[in-house]
Design a protein around this motif. Structure first.
Motif, PDB file in Angstrom:
ATOM      1  N   LYS A 178      -4.121  58.831  60.826  1.00 22.54           N
ATOM      2  CA  LYS A 178      -3.105  58.446  62.129  1.00 22.54           C
ATOM      3  C   LYS A 178      -1.723  59.046  61.913  1.00 22.54           C
ATOM      4  O   LYS A 178      -1.005  58.967  62.653  1.00 22.54           O
ATOM      5  CB  LYS A 178      -2.956  56.954  62.076  1.00 22.54           C
ATOM      6  N   TRP A 179      -1.100  59.303  60.622  1.00 20.40           N
ATOM      7  CA  TRP A 179       0.161  59.913  60.529  1.00 20.40           C
ATOM      8  C   TRP A 179       0.341  61.340  59.781  1.00 20.40           C
ATOM      9  O   TRP A 179       1.143  62.152  60.528  1.00 20.40           O
ATOM     10  CB  TRP A 179       0.829  58.913  59.475  1.00 20.40           C
ATOM     11  N   GLY A 180      -0.591  61.643  58.970  1.00 18.18           N
ATOM     12  CA  GLY A 180      -0.508  62.944  58.556  1.00 18.18           C
ATOM     13  C   GLY A 180       0.696  63.136  57.607  1.00 18.18           C
ATOM     14  O   GLY A 180       1.095  64.134  57.108  1.00 18.18           O
ATOM     15  N   PHE A 181       1.325  62.046  57.033  1.00 18.05           N
ATOM     16  CA  PHE A 181       2.229  61.940  56.322  1.00 18.05           C
ATOM     17  C   PHE A 181       2.442  60.578  55.563  1.00 18.05           C
ATOM     18  O   PHE A 181       2.159  59.769  56.210  1.00 18.05           O
ATOM     19  CB  PHE A 181       3.481  62.392  56.615  1.00 18.05           C
ATOM     20  N   PHE A 182       3.110  60.559  54.151  1.00 22.88           N
ATOM     21  CA  PHE A 182       3.098  58.888  53.597  1.00 22.88           C
ATOM     22  C   PHE A 182       4.062  59.197  52.080  1.00 22.88           C
ATOM     23  O   PHE A 182       4.231  60.592  52.018  1.00 22.88           O
ATOM     24  CB  PHE A 182       1.797  58.524  53.382  1.00 22.88           C
ATOM     25  N   MET A 183       4.301  58.442  51.857  1.00 22.01           N
ATOM     26  CA  MET A 183       5.094  58.264  50.412  1.00 22.01           C
ATOM     27  C   MET A 183       4.096  57.630  49.507  1.00 22.01           C
ATOM     28  O   MET A 183       2.976  56.960  49.578  1.00 22.01           O
ATOM     29  CB  MET A 183       6.102  57.196  50.424  1.00 22.01           C
ATOM     30  N   VAL A 184       4.303  58.414  48.223  1.00 21.12           N
ATOM     31  CA  VAL A 184       3.463  58.130  47.170  1.00 21.12           C
ATOM     32  C   VAL A 184       4.440  57.378  46.055  1.00 21.12           C
ATOM     33  O   VAL A 184       5.433  58.024  45.507  1.00 21.12           O
ATOM     34  CB  VAL A 184       2.736  59.061  46.501  1.00 21.12           C
ATOM     35  N   ASP A 185       4.179  56.313  45.305  1.00 28.14           N
ATOM     36  CA  ASP A 185       4.968  55.573  44.416  1.00 28.14           C
ATOM     37  C   ASP A 185       3.965  55.273  43.140  1.00 28.14           C
ATOM     38  O   ASP A 185       2.969  55.455  43.347  1.00 28.14           O
ATOM     39  CB  ASP A 185       5.680  54.155  45.177  1.00 28.14           C
ATOM     40  N   ASN A 186       4.729  55.088  42.129  1.00 33.28           N
ATOM     41  CA  ASN A 186       3.998  54.993  40.841  1.00 33.28           C
ATOM     42  C   ASN A 186       2.796  56.447  40.713  1.00 33.28           C
ATOM     43  O   ASN A 186       1.456  55.838  40.356  1.00 33.28           O
ATOM     44  CB  ASN A 186       3.181  53.641  40.745  1.00 33.28           C
ATOM     45  N   HIS A 187       3.435  57.305  40.948  1.00 35.49           N
ATOM     46  CA  HIS A 187       2.409  58.590  40.874  1.00 35.49           C
ATOM     47  C   HIS A 187       2.161  59.015  39.530  1.00 35.49           C
ATOM     48  O   HIS A 187       1.403  60.035  39.438  1.00 35.49           O
ATOM     49  CB  HIS A 187       2.945  59.517  41.733  1.00 35.49           C
ATOM     50  N   GLY A 188       2.700  58.845  38.517  1.00 32.49           N
ATOM     51  CA  GLY A 188       2.613  59.232  37.143  1.00 32.49           C
ATOM     52  C   GLY A 188       3.564  60.487  36.810  1.00 32.49           C
ATOM     53  O   GLY A 188       3.332  60.965  35.666  1.00 32.49           O
ATOM     54  N   VAL A 189       4.238  61.100  37.832  1.00 35.19           N
ATOM     55  CA  VAL A 189       5.131  62.146  37.373  1.00 35.19           C
ATOM     56  C   VAL A 189       6.259  61.573  36.847  1.00 35.19           C
ATOM     57  O   VAL A 189       7.045  60.437  37.226  1.00 35.19           O
ATOM     58  CB  VAL A 189       5.400  63.009  38.522  1.00 35.19           C
ATOM     59  N   ASP A 190       6.593  62.112  35.565  1.00 33.10           N
ATOM     60  CA  ASP A 190       7.866  61.527  34.906  1.00 33.10           C
ATOM     61  C   ASP A 190       9.162  61.658  35.638  1.00 33.10           C
ATOM     62  O   ASP A 190       9.577  62.637  36.092  1.00 33.10           O
ATOM     63  CB  ASP A 190       7.983  62.295  33.645  1.00 33.10           C
ATOM     64  N   LYS A 191       9.830  60.400  35.945  1.00 35.81           N
ATOM     65  CA  LYS A 191      10.979  60.293  36.959  1.00 35.81           C
ATOM     66  C   LYS A 191      12.183  60.767  36.238  1.00 35.81           C
ATOM     67  O   LYS A 191      12.916  61.240  36.975  1.00 35.81           O
ATOM     68  CB  LYS A 191      10.962  58.802  37.267  1.00 35.81           C
ATOM     69  N   GLU A 192      12.121  60.839  35.081  1.00 35.05           N
ATOM     70  CA  GLU A 192      13.437  61.398  34.288  1.00 35.05           C
ATOM     71  C   GLU A 192      13.480  62.983  34.250  1.00 35.05           C
ATOM     72  O   GLU A 192      14.503  63.606  34.701  1.00 35.05           O
ATOM     73  CB  GLU A 192      13.551  61.226  33.010  1.00 35.05           C
ATOM     74  N   LEU A 193      11.982  63.440  34.549  1.00 35.88           N
ATOM     75  CA  LEU A 193      11.921  64.860  34.412  1.00 35.88           C
ATOM     76  C   LEU A 193      12.097  65.236  35.791  1.00 35.88           C
ATOM     77  O   LEU A 193      13.071  66.472  36.124  1.00 35.88           O
ATOM     78  CB  LEU A 193      10.547  65.240  34.312  1.00 35.88           C
ATOM     79  N   MET A 194      11.865  64.439  37.001  1.00 36.24           N
ATOM     80  CA  MET A 194      12.022  64.857  38.284  1.00 36.24           C
ATOM     81  C   MET A 194      13.774  64.764  38.586  1.00 36.24           C
ATOM     82  O   MET A 194      14.337  65.600  39.188  1.00 36.24           O
ATOM     83  CB  MET A 194      11.597  63.664  39.140  1.00 36.24           C
ATOM     84  N   GLU A 195      14.544  63.916  37.794  1.00 37.18           N
ATOM     85  CA  GLU A 195      15.791  63.881  37.825  1.00 37.18           C
ATOM     86  C   GLU A 195      16.750  65.252  37.452  1.00 37.18           C
ATOM     87  O   GLU A 195      17.492  65.777  37.888  1.00 37.18           O
ATOM     88  CB  GLU A 195      16.509  62.706  37.398  1.00 37.18           C
ATOM     89  N   LYS A 196      15.922  65.581  36.173  1.00 35.72           N
ATOM     90  CA  LYS A 196      16.508  66.736  35.522  1.00 35.72           C
ATOM     91  C   LYS A 196      16.100  68.165  36.548  1.00 35.72           C
ATOM     92  O   LYS A 196      17.112  68.750  36.486  1.00 35.72           O
ATOM     93  CB  LYS A 196      15.694  67.000  34.132  1.00 35.72           C
ATOM     94  N   VAL A 197      15.216  68.086  36.868  1.00 34.52           N
ATOM     95  CA  VAL A 197      14.626  69.259  37.958  1.00 34.52           C
ATOM     96  C   VAL A 197      15.582  69.489  38.899  1.00 34.52           C
ATOM     97  O   VAL A 197      16.375  70.463  39.592  1.00 34.52           O
ATOM     98  CB  VAL A 197      13.360  69.158  38.713  1.00 34.52           C
TER      99      VAL A 197
END
Length: 310
Positions: free
Chosen positions: A37-56
């Protein structure tokens, strides 16, 4: 058609931590609803390191400031806009990194060894998330777990790449889009975006839905044209755009889980309606299954179409 900007619509959030517990059925249903119905959404607690995301994010922002910002504002497009002239272009500074099947990251101008290493670590984790999302979508569609992965694969698997974009402050936002209205050509798109600056908007039911900045490094996901084709129209690709702002430079890291260039894409046979039958044959089946599920009836007609015994 009049398009109304909508600010109250609540975007679906899929909590991956719920997939291994008693709320799995509810979470899978929400994922299916979001894709359908949307074609888009958010994913939380996805398992990707959040400190690494901040660094990127920090390193990409530094790369833009050091190597791309001055060049962008000296471009002919930027000069023309300062004079009130518009062009058939987008107000963005971007480059594309291929990860799979062959990486080109070492050929990106002025990219540091540390950024290469950090990006590779991030993408390795993100690829696992893309595969997991693909498997979950297959489960909801009633397909074998790796159907999408196999359909997208060339000799070396699906393609995987990231569009790195900055949407700089714009002196005349009323004259230019950051990115014009479009759907994405590929399969599953995973977006790590700015946590402060807005601008992304998706079209739903004739209304533009502003996508808020990603707090706590949630990952925004949307489905592309190839997934719509593969799912026989059940999972739609959604039109979206990026608006420009006078104040605020927005970061966008959109990673694409796409078919390989030589992958042959078609709707999954399991998701096709039956075809090529005589109506009298359908009526004969209908007379004995009228009060049953139509899906089972369609399945039986497809088996008859393929010459299978029923």
């Amino acid at each position: 058609m009049v398009l109304i900007k909508e600010r109250e619509m609540e975007i679906p959030v899929i909590d991956f931590s719920e997939l291994d517990g008693e709320n799995r059925i509810k979470t899978m249903s929400l994922l299916d609803h979001a894709c359908d119905k949307w074609g888009f959404f958010m994913v939380d607690n996805h398992g990707v390191d959040k400190e690494l995301m901040e660094k990127v994010k920090k390193m990409i922002n530094s790369h833009y400031e050091d190597h791309l910002k001055e060049k962008f504002y000296q471009s002919e497009m930027a000069k023309a806009l300062s004079e009130g002239k518009t062009s058939d272009a987008d107000w963005e500074s971007s480059f594309f990194i291929w990860h799979k099947p062959t990486s080109n990251i070492c050929r990106i101008p002025n990219i540091s060894d540390e950024l290469i290493k950090t990006m590779d670590e991030y993408v390795s984790q993100l690829h696992k998330l893309a595969e997991r999302l693909s498997n979950l979508m297959c489960e909801n569609l009633g397909l074998s777990q790796e159907y999408i992965t196999n359909a997208f694969s060339g000799p070396e698997g699906p393609a995987f790449g990231t569009k790195v974009a900055k949407y700089p402050e714009c002196p005349r936002p009323e004259l230019m889009r950051g990115l014009r209205e479009h759907t994405d050509a590929g399969g599953i798109i995973l977006l790590l975006q700015d946590d402060q600056v807005p601008g992304l908007e998706f079209l739903k039911d004739g209304k533009w839905v502003p996508i808020p900045p990603s707090k706590n490094n949630t990952i925004f996901v949307n489905t592309g044209d190839q997934l719509e084709i593969l799912s026989n129209g059940r999972y739609k690709s959604a039109v979206h755009r990026v608006m420009t702002l006078k104040d605020g430079c927005r970061l966008s890291l959109a990673t694409f889980y796409n078919p390989a260039g030589d992958a042959v894409i078609s709707p999954a046979p399991e998701l096709l309606y039956p075809s090529g039958y005589q109506f009298q044959d359908y009526l004969k089946l209908y007379s004995t299954t009228k009060f049953g599920d139509k899906g089972s009836r369609f399945h039986t007609m497809k088996k008859m179409e393929n010459g299978d015994s029923v």
